[in-house]
Design a protein around this motif. Sequence first.
Motif, PDB file in Angstrom:
ATOM      1  N   ARG A 408      20.151  73.895  83.026  1.00  0.00           N
ATOM      2  CA  ARG A 408      19.862  73.036  81.879  1.00  0.00           C
ATOM      3  C   ARG A 408      19.950  73.774  80.549  1.00  0.00           C
ATOM      4  O   ARG A 408      20.037  73.152  79.499  1.00  0.00           O
ATOM      5  N   THR A 409      19.892  75.097  80.576  1.00  0.00           N
ATOM      6  CA  THR A 409      20.017  75.840  79.327  1.00  0.00           C
ATOM      7  C   THR A 409      21.420  75.746  78.752  1.00  0.00           C
ATOM      8  O   THR A 409      21.616  75.950  77.555  1.00  0.00           O
ATOM      9  N   GLY A 410      22.415  75.452  79.603  1.00  0.00           N
ATOM     10  CA  GLY A 410      23.795  75.407  79.143  1.00  0.00           C
ATOM     11  C   GLY A 410      24.444  76.760  79.023  1.00  0.00           C
ATOM     12  O   GLY A 410      25.606  76.863  78.627  1.00  0.00           O
ATOM     13  N   ASP A 411      23.725  77.827  79.393  1.00  0.00           N
ATOM     14  CA  ASP A 411      24.260  79.184  79.292  1.00  0.00           C
ATOM     15  C   ASP A 411      24.905  79.613  80.610  1.00  0.00           C
ATOM     16  O   ASP A 411      24.743  78.958  81.642  1.00  0.00           O
ATOM     17  N   THR A 412      25.625  80.719  80.562  1.00  0.00           N
ATOM     18  CA  THR A 412      26.126  81.328  81.785  1.00  0.00           C
ATOM     19  C   THR A 412      24.935  81.785  82.617  1.00  0.00           C
ATOM     20  O   THR A 412      23.805  81.919  82.118  1.00  0.00           O
ATOM     21  N   THR A 413      25.172  82.051  83.902  1.00  0.00           N
ATOM     22  CA  THR A 413      24.066  82.426  84.787  1.00  0.00           C
ATOM     23  C   THR A 413      23.354  83.679  84.306  1.00  0.00           C
ATOM     24  O   THR A 413      22.120  83.716  84.233  1.00  0.00           O
ATOM     25  N   ASP A 414      24.115  84.718  83.952  1.00  0.00           N
ATOM     26  CA  ASP A 414      23.495  85.963  83.495  1.00  0.00           C
ATOM     27  C   ASP A 414      22.679  85.737  82.227  1.00  0.00           C
ATOM     28  O   ASP A 414      21.565  86.259  82.076  1.00  0.00           O
ATOM     29  N   ARG A 415      23.236  84.960  81.310  1.00  0.00           N
ATOM     30  CA  ARG A 415      22.541  84.693  80.063  1.00  0.00           C
ATOM     31  C   ARG A 415      21.283  83.861  80.309  1.00  0.00           C
ATOM     32  O   ARG A 415      20.236  84.098  79.696  1.00  0.00           O
ATOM     33  N   ALA A 416      21.360  82.913  81.231  1.00  0.00           N
ATOM     34  CA  ALA A 416      20.191  82.087  81.532  1.00  0.00           C
ATOM     35  C   ALA A 416      19.075  82.923  82.159  1.00  0.00           C
ATOM     36  O   ALA A 416      17.893  82.747  81.822  1.00  0.00           O
ATOM     37  N   PHE A 417      19.429  83.820  83.075  1.00  0.00           N
ATOM     38  CA  PHE A 417      18.420  84.715  83.650  1.00  0.00           C
ATOM     39  C   PHE A 417      17.779  85.572  82.565  1.00  0.00           C
ATOM     40  O   PHE A 417      16.561  85.795  82.564  1.00  0.00           O
ATOM     41  N   ALA A 418      18.595  86.065  81.640  1.00  0.00           N
ATOM     42  CA  ALA A 418      18.063  86.900  80.559  1.00  0.00           C
ATOM     43  C   ALA A 418      17.109  86.103  79.669  1.00  0.00           C
ATOM     44  O   ALA A 418      16.062  86.614  79.245  1.00  0.00           O
ATOM     45  N   ARG A 419      17.440  84.848  79.405  1.00  0.00           N
ATOM     46  CA  ARG A 419      16.568  84.019  78.578  1.00  0.00           C
ATOM     47  C   ARG A 419      15.252  83.721  79.293  1.00  0.00           C
ATOM     48  O   ARG A 419      14.186  83.708  78.670  1.00  0.00           O
ATOM     49  N   LEU A 420      15.333  83.475  80.611  1.00  0.00           N
ATOM     50  CA  LEU A 420      14.111  83.243  81.377  1.00  0.00           C
ATOM     51  C   LEU A 420      13.216  84.472  81.347  1.00  0.00           C
ATOM     52  O   LEU A 420      11.999  84.374  81.141  1.00  0.00           O
ATOM     53  N   HIS A 421      13.796  85.637  81.540  1.00  0.00           N
ATOM     54  CA  HIS A 421      13.026  86.889  81.518  1.00  0.00           C
ATOM     55  C   HIS A 421      12.390  87.096  80.153  1.00  0.00           C
ATOM     56  O   HIS A 421      11.202  87.442  80.040  1.00  0.00           O
ATOM     57  N   ALA A 422      13.153  86.859  79.098  1.00  0.00           N
ATOM     58  CA  ALA A 422      12.629  87.052  77.742  1.00  0.00           C
ATOM     59  C   ALA A 422      11.500  86.078  77.449  1.00  0.00           C
ATOM     60  O   ALA A 422      10.482  86.438  76.837  1.00  0.00           O
ATOM     61  N   ALA A 423      11.654  84.831  77.887  1.00  0.00           N
ATOM     62  CA  ALA A 423      10.602  83.838  77.641  1.00  0.00           C
ATOM     63  C   ALA A 423       9.317  84.218  78.365  1.00  0.00           C
ATOM     64  O   ALA A 423       8.209  84.087  77.812  1.00  0.00           O
ATOM     65  N   ALA A 424       9.441  84.686  79.614  1.00  0.00           N
ATOM     66  CA  ALA A 424       8.255  85.090  80.366  1.00  0.00           C
ATOM     67  C   ALA A 424       7.595  86.312  79.737  1.00  0.00           C
ATOM     68  O   ALA A 424       6.362  86.414  79.695  1.00  0.00           O
TER      69      ALA A 424
END
Length: 469
Positions: A408-424
């Motif tokens: 749902r973020t619309g990002d690539t998989t690597d970028r989405a994982f990075a955003r999840l990590h940063a948010a946490a």
Amino acid sequence: MTLPHVPKVAGTEPPLSGSAHTADPPADPDTLHDLTERLACTRTLPDALREVLRAGAALIGAGRGLIVIEPADGLGPDTTIGLGLGPADIGHIETVPHRALPHRRMLDGLPEPDGGHDATGSRPEDGTRTEAAGRTETAEPDIPGTKGIDPRLREVAARLGYAASYTVRLAADPYGGLGAATWLYDEPAEPTERQRHLIGRYRSYASEHLARLLELDRHRETATALGEELLPHRLPRVPGVRLAVRHGSGPRGGGDWYDALPLPDGALGLAVGSVSGSGPGAVAAMGRLRASLRAYAVMEGEDPVAVLSDLELLMRLAEPARTATALFAFTEPPGGPAGLPGDAPRTLTLAGAGHCPPLIVGERRTEFVETSLSAPLGMLACWEAPSVEIEPAPGETLLLYSDGLLHRTGDTTDRAFARLHAAAARVPRRSRRDPDAIADHILAALLPQGLDDPASDEDVILLAAHFEA
């Protein structure tokens, strides 16, 4: 499945600028084409209704209006949306007797009053009533000056500042009548023959588009209701663990699921998974797999690999056309089943089958739990993967989630994982001991449009387990 529905005022739009009765409506086919193209881009029923109001107002030179959806089959959803009319304004209009409102006469099958305008805009010469059947439009060009107008309608029109109205019926197979749209003029006026022709062509396309969105809306409501019934109604209370979950379904209904299962001796089983496909079939398959996993967890939950192996065998036998990802975690109280005193840490054992790795969040670390690479269930002739054991410290939180959260973020998989990590990692210190606050923070950072984004087909699950001991 028939779902209950209640009428509601779904929204309001500001009026179109300019003088309503002198507006110059578009008259060329290209403009009509542009308006239908804009309507075709809408993906939800409320957005489409607002676009119909805006386009119709432009085509006939009106400034305000309202659209009422009441499908003739009685299954809903019933809704009213205004253009330049707030909820209070619509409430005033609804106090007018039904026989005096053009859109209510259409929806309720009531005849036109004596001297009224029929479907072609002309007055019946013999003074008889025009039958509702087949009527597609009606005009009231001069509400203040027409004799026989209902006093309450005249009062409301004066209060809201409109002097004329034009109403069209919305209908399409297989529903028959869908609703009606009314546009309001600030001064006495009515559409010209060319404007009627344009709005008639637009109305035909709009009705078909609204019917498609109505069907999708009903399917979504049915799939959502079915999915919610197959998921936990509440999370269990387990000593030393606090749980929170956030779940959003896509418009077609998906096969994402989660579970939190209290097990003997104070143990806890946590699971997330996703069944391939969408729609009622995927939702039903999800329910069957979740129920099966619960049974396996009760019998052998301390061995997550055995739980997933049994689930994979069941899939090959009972769901051969489907695949599924899954992750199962098992934890006991510190000190083991007997709760032995001392400094023994809590252990958590987990195994995954093609599912996203969990994320552990605490004061000293924010890191993904590296589960071993493995295929989804049902993809290989025989599934196997080793389990992983971690020791969550008191105050840390384990996050399990579906891949829809990433998509749902619309990002690539690597970028989405990075955003999840940063948010946490950026969860405020004051919120780190509250799993609800952690989940809300992460969703706000990754999905600012919210869980119920109609523009996405993805299910989203975020399950947070905070360990107090």
